[in-house]
Write a protein that holds these residues in place. Structure first.
Motif, short mmCIF file in Angstrom:
data_model
loop_
_atom_site.label_atom_id
_atom_site.label_comp_id
_atom_site.label_asym_id
_atom_site.label_seq_id
_atom_site.Cartn_x
_atom_site.Cartn_y
_atom_site.Cartn_z
N LYS A 42 0.83 -1.20 0.00
CA LYS A 42 0.00 0.00 0.00
C LYS A 42 0.87 1.26 0.00
N GLN A 43 1.98 1.22 0.76
CA GLN A 43 2.88 2.37 0.82
C GLN A 43 3.51 2.64 -0.55
N THR A 92 0.94 4.12 -2.87
CA THR A 92 0.70 5.53 -2.55
C THR A 92 1.83 6.42 -3.03
N GLN A 139 1.54 9.30 -5.94
CA GLN A 139 1.85 10.68 -5.57
C GLN A 139 2.90 11.26 -6.52
#
Length: 290
Positions: free
Chosen positions: A95-96, A99, A103
């Motif tokens: 998930k990191q 993200t 971004q």
């Protein structure tokens, strides 16, 4: 949609299609949409004329690496005047990671100017961004192996670079001069497309890539990269392990006029599969080159 927007959009799409094979570039839509998009692009690539071509929103995805990480793109009809929609997707990413990469994509989209084609630039940026942690981990792991197995170990790297074209005499001089400076061997083919294949010490090859990418290109990408660790031998002896050296004493790049000559040299070096795979050529096609 203005004719200029349409021209720019079709030019960028045709460039992307020429760079990737069917496993790396995938249209996303129903069968009718896919048929319409392919037909329109085929017509444009034959004539480079957008008059009479209908425009509909294009949706596709490009493979970022072997980990099934994808760069997804939706082009609205008014692109590049209108901002595209782009996002990262993966079945394996954390998930990191998901993200952070999305971004980064958003950051690059915000930096673009209206009317500027940006898909290839963002793809290249995200591909490099995605590889950074992997490169760090690989380098650390390799260094650990070096220390365990031998005081004298080094890493050989060979790459195949594809460019939209290689015509500029100044660029061709850089291709040859920098190879000589960095102690790497290889071949190149000027024209459409431009092909550059080099091999040498890993860090030197990476430096070579950075130098080439600092020049202005319509498109440049690494189609294939291989590496191997050589143990129990000091780095200054690395030349004898370079496969595409083919008896040449001094480092440098040799220019060839045709794809068949490059293919022949790669076959002689035992690297035929690397070349054919990177250039999307099957065995039958390769025979037709000669």
């Amino acid at each position: 949609m203005t004719e200029n927007n349409k021209q720019l959009q079709y030019e960028e799409l045709s460039l992307l299609i020429s760079m990737f094979n069917d496993n790396e570039f995938k249209w996303v839509g129903d069968p009718d949409q896919l048929e319409h998009w392919k037909s329109a692009l085929d017509k444009f690539m034959l004539t480079h004329d957008v008059s009479g071509l209908e425009v509909s929103p294009f949706r596709f995805q490009i493979l970022l690496d072997m980990g099934e990480n994808w760069f997804n793109v939706f082009l609205p009809c008014q692109y590049p005047e209108t901002r595209p929609e782009c996002y990262f997707s993966s079945d394996t990413a954390t998930k990191q990671m998901w993200t952070e990469i999305n971004q980064e994509i958003e950051k690059k989209l915000n930096e673009r100017c209206d009317g500027e084609c940006c898909i290839f630039d963002i793809y290249q940026h995200i591909k490099s961004f995605l590889q950074q942690p992997t490169i760090t981990e690989t380098s650390t792991s390799a260094l650990s192996q070096f220390n365990e197995k031998s005081d004298y170990s080094f890493k050989i790297c060979r790459i195949l670079i594809w460019t939209h074209h290689l015509l500029s005499l100044e660029k061709r001089k850089c291709v040859c001069r920098w190879a000589n400076e960095l102690g790497i061997w290889g071949f190149s083919k000027p024209g459409y497309p431009g092909i550059i294949i080099v091999e040498g010490l890993y860090d030197n090859v990476q430096d070579y890539i950075s130098r080439l990418k600092s020049l202005k290109w319509q498109a440049i990408t690494i189609r294939s990269e291989e590496s191997e660790v050589i143990y129990n031998s000091p780095p200054h002896d690395h030349g004898e392990f370079v496969k595409i050296r083919l008896g040449r004493i001094n480092p440098g790049v040799s220019e060839f006029e045709s794809m068949s000559e490059i293919s022949s040299k790669m076959k002689e070096a035992g690297l035929e599969e690397m070349f054919l795979s990177a250039m999307k050529i099957n065995k039958k096609q390769d025979k037709s080159l000669t």
